[in-house]
Design a protein around this motif. Structure first.
Motif, PDB file in Angstrom:
ATOM      1  N   ALA A  28       0.659  -1.335   0.043  1.00 11.40           N
ATOM      2  CA  ALA A  28      -0.094   0.112  -0.098  1.00 11.40           C
ATOM      3  C   ALA A  28       0.906   1.319  -0.018  1.00 11.40           C
ATOM      4  CB  ALA A  28      -0.927   0.054   1.242  1.00 11.40           C
ATOM      5  N   ALA A  29       1.984   1.320   0.993  1.00  9.59           N
ATOM      6  CA  ALA A  29       2.503   2.538   0.831  1.00  9.59           C
ATOM      7  C   ALA A  29       3.450   2.853  -0.378  1.00  9.59           C
ATOM      8  CB  ALA A  29       3.632   2.298   1.888  1.00  9.59           C
ATOM      9  N   MET A  30       4.039   1.534  -0.870  1.00  8.58           N
ATOM     10  CA  MET A  30       4.815   2.030  -2.047  1.00  8.58           C
ATOM     11  C   MET A  30       4.040   2.116  -3.258  1.00  8.58           C
ATOM     12  SD  MET A  30       7.886   2.073  -1.332  1.00  8.58           S
ATOM     13  CE  MET A  30       7.503   2.738   0.303  1.00  8.58           C
ATOM     14  N   ARG A  31       2.595   1.791  -3.210  1.00  6.18           N
ATOM     15  CA  ARG A  31       1.926   1.935  -4.284  1.00  6.18           C
ATOM     16  C   ARG A  31       1.376   3.625  -4.371  1.00  6.18           C
ATOM     17  NH1 ARG A  31      -2.797  -0.505  -6.375  1.00  6.18           N
ATOM     18  NH2 ARG A  31      -1.984  -2.558  -5.606  1.00  6.18           N
ATOM     19  N   TYR A  32       1.090   4.071  -3.187  1.00  9.42           N
ATOM     20  CA  TYR A  32       0.646   5.406  -3.346  1.00  9.42           C
ATOM     21  C   TYR A  32       1.976   6.350  -3.498  1.00  9.42           C
ATOM     22  CZ  TYR A  32      -3.222   2.814  -1.655  1.00  9.42           C
ATOM     23  OH  TYR A  32      -4.095   2.097  -1.489  1.00  9.42           O
ATOM     24  N   PHE A  33       3.038   5.945  -2.631  1.00  8.10           N
ATOM     25  CA  PHE A  33       4.408   6.558  -2.774  1.00  8.10           C
ATOM     26  C   PHE A  33       4.781   7.010  -3.999  1.00  8.10           C
ATOM     27  CE2 PHE A  33       8.920   7.094  -2.023  1.00  8.10           C
ATOM     28  CZ  PHE A  33       9.086   8.359  -1.674  1.00  8.10           C
ATOM     29  N   THR A  34       5.020   5.959  -4.654  1.00  8.75           N
ATOM     30  CA  THR A  34       5.549   5.992  -6.130  1.00  8.75           C
ATOM     31  C   THR A  34       4.545   6.614  -7.131  1.00  8.75           C
ATOM     32  OG1 THR A  34       4.645   3.742  -6.737  1.00  8.75           O
ATOM     33  CG2 THR A  34       6.812   3.770  -5.862  1.00  8.75           C
ATOM     34  N   TYR A  79       3.670  -7.012  -6.917  1.00  6.17           N
ATOM     35  CA  TYR A  79       2.242  -6.711  -6.260  1.00  6.17           C
ATOM     36  C   TYR A  79       1.650  -5.321  -6.324  1.00  6.17           C
ATOM     37  CZ  TYR A  79       3.702 -10.701  -3.292  1.00  6.17           C
ATOM     38  OH  TYR A  79       3.784 -12.042  -2.817  1.00  6.17           O
ATOM     39  N   ILE A  80       2.643  -4.462  -7.061  1.00  6.87           N
ATOM     40  CA  ILE A  80       2.230  -3.030  -7.293  1.00  6.87           C
ATOM     41  C   ILE A  80       1.847  -2.888  -8.789  1.00  6.87           C
ATOM     42  CG2 ILE A  80       2.868  -0.686  -7.315  1.00  6.87           C
ATOM     43  CD1 ILE A  80       4.650  -1.227  -4.801  1.00  6.87           C
ATOM     44  N   ASP A  81       0.637  -2.412  -8.904  1.00  2.00           N
ATOM     45  CA  ASP A  81      -0.074  -2.252 -10.309  1.00  2.00           C
ATOM     46  C   ASP A  81      -0.244  -1.055 -10.688  1.00  2.00           C
ATOM     47  OD1 ASP A  81      -2.111  -1.390  -8.904  1.00  2.00           O
ATOM     48  OD2 ASP A  81      -3.144  -3.457  -8.986  1.00  2.00           O
ATOM     49  N   SER A  82       0.529   0.134 -10.523  1.00  2.00           N
ATOM     50  CA  SER A  82       0.322   1.437 -10.819  1.00  2.00           C
ATOM     51  C   SER A  82       0.980   1.583 -12.150  1.00  2.00           C
ATOM     52  CB  SER A  82       1.152   2.204  -9.888  1.00  2.00           C
ATOM     53  OG  SER A  82       0.970   1.984  -8.577  1.00  2.00           O
ATOM     54  N   ILE A  83       0.403   2.180 -13.088  1.00  2.00           N
ATOM     55  CA  ILE A  83       0.632   2.482 -14.685  1.00  2.00           C
ATOM     56  C   ILE A  83       1.186   3.925 -14.894  1.00  2.00           C
ATOM     57  CG2 ILE A  83      -0.014   0.302 -15.166  1.00  2.00           C
ATOM     58  CD1 ILE A  83      -2.215   1.900 -16.626  1.00  2.00           C
ATOM     59  N   GLY A  84       0.981   4.920 -14.043  1.00  2.00           N
ATOM     60  CA  GLY A  84       0.812   6.075 -14.296  1.00  2.00           C
ATOM     61  C   GLY A  84      -0.169   6.798 -15.211  1.00  2.00           C
ATOM     62  N   SER A 140      -7.048   1.262  -9.195  1.00  2.00           N
ATOM     63  CA  SER A 140      -6.395   0.210  -8.680  1.00  2.00           C
ATOM     64  C   SER A 140      -6.298   0.370  -6.891  1.00  2.00           C
ATOM     65  CB  SER A 140      -4.995   0.356  -9.185  1.00  2.00           C
ATOM     66  OG  SER A 140      -4.999  -0.154 -10.643  1.00  2.00           O
ATOM     67  N   ASN A 141      -6.217   1.688  -6.630  1.00  2.00           N
ATOM     68  CA  ASN A 141      -6.148   1.913  -5.366  1.00  2.00           C
ATOM     69  C   ASN A 141      -7.369   1.547  -4.675  1.00  2.00           C
ATOM     70  OD1 ASN A 141      -3.540   3.154  -6.182  1.00  2.00           O
ATOM     71  ND2 ASN A 141      -3.974   5.077  -5.674  1.00  2.00           N
ATOM     72  N   ILE A 142      -8.603   2.069  -5.180  1.00  2.00           N
ATOM     73  CA  ILE A 142     -10.044   1.666  -4.544  1.00  2.00           C
ATOM     74  C   ILE A 142      -9.942   0.162  -4.245  1.00  2.00           C
ATOM     75  CG2 ILE A 142     -12.435   1.515  -5.069  1.00  2.00           C
ATOM     76  CD1 ILE A 142     -11.903   4.468  -6.400  1.00  2.00           C
ATOM     77  N   ALA A 143      -9.700  -0.674  -5.321  1.00  2.00           N
ATOM     78  CA  ALA A 143      -9.454  -1.944  -5.070  1.00  2.00           C
ATOM     79  C   ALA A 143      -8.556  -2.486  -4.260  1.00  2.00           C
ATOM     80  CB  ALA A 143      -9.177  -2.775  -6.460  1.00  2.00           C
ATOM     81  N   ALA A 144      -7.453  -1.889  -4.109  1.00  2.00           N
ATOM     82  CA  ALA A 144      -6.232  -2.205  -3.183  1.00  2.00           C
ATOM     83  C   ALA A 144      -6.929  -1.890  -1.731  1.00  2.00           C
ATOM     84  CB  ALA A 144      -5.095  -1.595  -3.499  1.00  2.00           C
ATOM     85  N   GLU A 145      -7.501  -1.143  -1.500  1.00  2.00           N
ATOM     86  CA  GLU A 145      -8.010  -0.840  -0.065  1.00  2.00           C
ATOM     87  C   GLU A 145      -9.242  -1.725   0.331  1.00  2.00           C
ATOM     88  OE1 GLU A 145      -6.951   1.478   2.003  1.00  2.00           O
ATOM     89  OE2 GLU A 145      -5.436   2.353   0.674  1.00  2.00           O
ATOM     90  N   ALA A 146     -10.036  -2.075  -0.700  1.00  2.00           N
ATOM     91  CA  ALA A 146     -11.151  -2.909  -0.559  1.00  2.00           C
ATOM     92  C   ALA A 146     -10.527  -4.437  -0.271  1.00  2.00           C
ATOM     93  CB  ALA A 146     -12.072  -3.167  -1.783  1.00  2.00           C
ATOM     94  N   ARG A 147      -9.391  -4.645  -0.886  1.00  2.00           N
ATOM     95  CA  ARG A 147      -9.061  -6.037  -0.612  1.00  2.00           C
ATOM     96  C   ARG A 147      -8.358  -5.990   0.895  1.00  2.00           C
ATOM     97  NH1 ARG A 147      -7.034  -5.229  -5.913  1.00  2.00           N
ATOM     98  NH2 ARG A 147      -4.842  -4.922  -5.066  1.00  2.00           N
ATOM     99  N   ALA A 148      -7.306  -4.934   1.427  1.00  2.00           N
ATOM    100  CA  ALA A 148      -6.862  -4.944   2.557  1.00  2.00           C
ATOM    101  C   ALA A 148      -7.879  -5.097   3.550  1.00  2.00           C
ATOM    102  CB  ALA A 148      -5.899  -3.884   2.510  1.00  2.00           C
TER     103      ALA A 148
END
Lengths: 291, 291, 291, 291, 291, 291
Positions: F38-44, F133-138, F146-154
């Motif tokens: 989560a942290a790296m997803r949002y930070f990057t 595990y990180i799916d960010s594409i810019g 992707s973030n919405i889905a990730a929060e739901a999963r967590a």
């Protein structure tokens, strides 16, 4: 070139089969601190080494680590040997064979089902060995420090394995392997300190303004001083503002853009802007639960 | 708990966009010697650390490494910023955009196509960051040695990046980051030597019979002596026979098997035996080419 | 136990430095079909092998593959040797060093920046070696077939490397390595066919109803017959209905559930059901673009 | 193009829920010898295949393997179905749910906690599926050999799963899947031998001097002869000296260096040399324990 | 069960061979946002799905994604087809073949050398496909959100590929594939919103004290407000003290230890303590460079 | 830049040591849905974000996720704290220490043996954390989805952990962490819907001919309709022929080849053709078992 003799470097006489213990031993076969990592670490360094003395040392120790891989692998093979035949020949009931690979004190199902009792290049959790475990970078003062650390770590993993092993034969062989790490660490230490100077590594000096500065980024209850951040050794920076933009600049990232680059970026930013003064209905609100 | 200030620890003013250079910078963002590996190495150690002084130091340095991750990531973002907009808006011809992501001096297609110019946790070859890069094992004398080695390695990778970077703004920031590694190494050194004794690591002594032995496994032209294998420091074993079965035993692996285990193993061995005195026709012979 | 002689199994005399070519050579050093995979494949099999003849053969060939790893690694080291010093000493301008690691005919930035010109256990694309490349499962008739296939594959990768290598010294050594794979394949073939019977592998016979059946699942233009699906060798099932539920049952999955299991499952299914007769407004519709 | 029918290729009627057994079944779902690896192996080969008959065969078998993935995945889903609802609805006490995912005969915590009881592309040890399991290289005589070996391995893993499965419904379906591997192996064998010649693979002949040589690198007690190294089939080289530098050269690696390359390398070697006639005090000695 | 027709879902007529472009296409074959990830994501969800409507939808879309995998894989195969034969037959000079796999606009050496021009399950940087790309967790409201996001991402990667592709035939097929992602996203959106309520996911409500709180952890220049942290929607916590220990406790970690646990921990802490009031000589100081 | 306070964001008071429970907690430390991801997803994402409001939000949430990583890591450290000392000091018998790391309700051997009780970046099955595990594409509309889905999963993984945790202190902290995911999801939803339009993502419209088409690829018993494939929303294509070659073409892949390319390909195809009208003896037949 390598040669091989079918005698092990150390005899392995295991008291009884124990696939659960075999699984733990895999940490030093296919685990990150294990013998393959050690052997390949030194072997790959040796191939590119310019210093003839170190090259010889690296080959000596790499070859011995391969021989240790053989010793620990033989321990794994012996501990699995009984279960291997029983599963292959299936003379026992299904439920018995099922229990023999997972149950109290036994997490050996991967080894048995997938590898048929053979020593596999995995750790005790089934993680496949990866070359990401090797941290050599082709600089001698770095690689020797990495080797020193690696030998220290391997020593401790062997110590932990010894602490959980009741089988006298296994314990004896583990003691030998653990001891050899101590010896190897001493060789790498000698080789490192025989390079003078060896610190800082490399050719470029650091910027003297920042080379002996300690930034106290973690504060609050528990803040401590010691030789690692003492005034004797470092300039200690605790002021939060002084930690920011230590170059004295604006602390911002910037880049000069060409005209087309700037236009494209503006177009991209414009069509993907999140309006700050809106309060849009969201998907979550469409589907919200009333507690 | 962490807090953040939008100012960087060091200002990043990049002269011009250069996705090829951005790609190289990824080595210190998502590469094995990069800042995420450093930050996570120290942060995870800190959480389980029993010594309050070291815990504080580890949190200080981990937090600074996260701030360095931000600096190097900002360099990557700035270097990619122009190309990012051009690809997203597609104002140029296909062939031009194609050349802009792969061509002389530019291996940025992964960053551009897959990550849209954002800094991704990969190295310059596109290898995904893996926690296998972190070698912490929860023993302070080992972990500090690992940290010392890690700082030394990171220093060198920064030095190499500096050597290939002509952009003055990037070079300046890299110089800061490189210097901080020198400083961190010194802190970890102080913390290690403030543990006494610290060698050998752990609680179990080695077997004195094997703790100061050097096994000369690699022989032939190029065999050398130095402090790492000198008679002053080690018992030097060159005799090939003396290297085998150093316990004085038979050098063989063995295990005691139960009756059913032995029977199953015999059955298994029997039905899969390769006859030594046969010369069977093989598949390769069926299909062999006549030269 | 292993021993080492500093002479290579085959002399390596490289004509000139070429980091781009060095990078390609990594396919046979740290790539999936390379020498580490080969050596570890046979070595790990040997440790658990019950048949003494095969155990000896596996150790012979494993040891030779380690020696090949040394040959190919030495090629890599020699091809990188010039660039290594130039980067470490940084005597050239940044832009020149930059071009020397990426540019036409040269994808060597990972090797140079991260590994300092040393041979690393990666393939030519920078993918870290993983034990997932090794497919041994501890059954001799399977493992020998895997070994035969592995030798065939390695032969071809060497052939491709030879086809792109103009350096006569490298080409000569590659020819030796390629030839040895041919020889090894023949040994493994002999060992496989010296097990009788060796097909099907294992102890359990297949269900005769399905053991010689060919299911023509891919149909349409291009459907063909050959010995792999001929009526001589197989019962050929083309009828789509006959391909379903070949056991003659309902083709459904089912499981008997306990009462609490059934109740929980119903509760779970109920609260997460997607209504089929609704037409809900969606998030996408909230944000839909009007073309 | 693919089509799908909701009937399975083989009916799956599981007797009772068993997450521990489900976990073992994952070996053939997301494990290295499992059905995804098989399907993708053949499917990717098919796409680049030039021979129309083989292309059709590869598509037939790939499509069937996808259908087997569905069968084994359905077994996993059924075995997990009861536990899935119980965890999601949390009707039982925490300690009971805790025990239901790890305890004697049950290593299902990853499946339950992370995947919610769904079949995930991991093996029974939780290792994520990786394309490193696929060894296709685009040469038919190699890929067919790889396929033959892969089918043989998959047959054995199914046999082992059958040996530990007491559930009659699961056992029946596993028997079908195992049998199909036998059939597929036969098809691939026919396709391989229908290429003439097929050995050695590729176009380049080996160097006749080394193509039928067996190097006896592993010696000592246990040295054996068989058809894999017999004088009938091979020239057997046991002399240690004759094994070195088989080209008759000096057995050394070398490369021609340019002037600047040589100077840089000398500078690099000089500043990082380890003095052989020193005996420096080391870090380990600073911190040495007195036993 | 699956069936296959040798016609593609969309015709692929490529204008000319281009291994460099083929390499880029691999992003949607074996890359994280590619078709295998999509197909396996939906297929594995389908197997454990309890809702019959969603199960059918997931199988429909999974099957179509497999068909897209075939389309994009066929594009890769066609783009590589010319180079494949030239390398295998080696009719050109080594230097020409060398340049044909790495050079301006061409990073295809992995595909050509290792995979022989076949489509491999790697991305354009050579990273092997891993099941870590699949984020399904067995909860429908989560998995549908993950699917929506995945379709959105895949759409963008296709858009970027279209932007760099000048070949009309490839561009046309990419346009079809891109469009289908838009359509699939709409189906998943409908299925998600047909679950009511669908937010928050799962059965447990959150703690109302913290469910609508926004913690302003990043402060300084650039702090902004918007609907994501507006007072309308959230309680906005900017005070640094109020961000710590939000439970109102001491913000510390603790655990109750048994007597032996406490004693062992003290012993461990004692023997590994770093003295704070020492200033030990370190290894770095032994080897320090005098600038 | 980051700063740190030694107080946690939420107090962690664990009732008693439990390495087995600690291991499960690793799912949210080093697992795919855990806090580092989560942290790296949002930070990057933040580093390359052009929109100042979103950039601030991403940094706020990234920083909070790092603080959550600290909370969950502290839970792991506390749960392991007792066992850590006991293993390091080895005061208990080997068999007791062995049982303490594997046995009913306890799969903690990797954590204990390899990581010494420290929180490691692995999941509960020992799988190393990977940036895959990180799916960010810019692209903001994709990344926010992707973030919405990730929060739901967590949120769901925390819910499952809560369901199996009897320790009140751990349960309380998990409840806080779970709740924060709900809050974060709401922020990301607001940010997504504040972009108008946001669907379809990107700049290129889809081909209208295929944008609202549902292809009914999975047929047979169980075929269903719902809003995801209803006639209101989609053109529903069930006819098998109409699903093929939806462009109206021949459904075949083709590429134009140059003369040399064609000749090489013919030569390659010719020498590797599998004869369809042969019935060659195969290796399997040589070794076939007579049942």
């Amino acid at each position: 070139m390598f040669a091989h003799n079918k005698k092990l470097q150390y005899s392995v006489h295991v008291e009884e089969c124990n696939p659960g213990l075999a699984n733990l031993m895999l940490e030093q076969f296919g685990g990150p601190q294990g013998e393959l990592a050690a052997a390949m670490r030194y072997f790959t360094q040796a191939l590119a080494e310019e210093d003839p003395g170190r090259k010889d040392m690296l080959l000596d120790i790499a070859t011995e680590e391969l021989s240790h891989l053989e010793v620990i692998g033989s321990i794994v093979a012996m501990l699995n040997r009984g279960a291997k035949g029983e599963l292959a020949e299936a003379v026992a009931a299904e439920a018995d064979l099922y229990r023999a690979m997972q149950g109290a004190g036994n997490d050996s199902h991967v080894t048995q089902l997938l590898y048929g009792g053979g020593p596999a290049l995995i750790n005790s959790g089934g993680m496949l060995w990866t070359a990401g475990y090797i941290d050599s970078i082709g600089d001698p003062t770095c690689d020797l420090r990495s080797n020193i650390a690696a030998e220290a770590r391997a020593k401790i993993i062997y110590e932990r394995l010894i602490n959980v092993t009741a089988d006298a034969g296994v314990k004896d062989a583990l003691g030998f392997l653990m001891t050899r790490e101590i010896s190897h660490q001493q060789s790498f230490e000698k080789a490192l300190y025989a390079i003078e100077p060896n610190f800082p590594p490399g050719k470029l000096p650091g910027n003297p303004e920042f080379a002996n500065v300690y930034v106290n980024t973690s504060q609050g209850d528990g803040d401590m001083r010691g030789p690692w951040n003492s005034d004797d050794n470092f300039r200690y920076v605790s002021d939060r503002e002084a930690q920011l933009a230590m170059d004295g600049g604006d602390g911002k990232p910037s880049v000069k853009l060409g005209k087309q680059q700037q236009e494209c970026l503006s177009a991209f930013a414009g069509r993907t802007a999140s309006e700050t003064d809106s309060n849009p209905t969201t998907g979550a609100e469409l589907g919200k639960q009333d507690y």
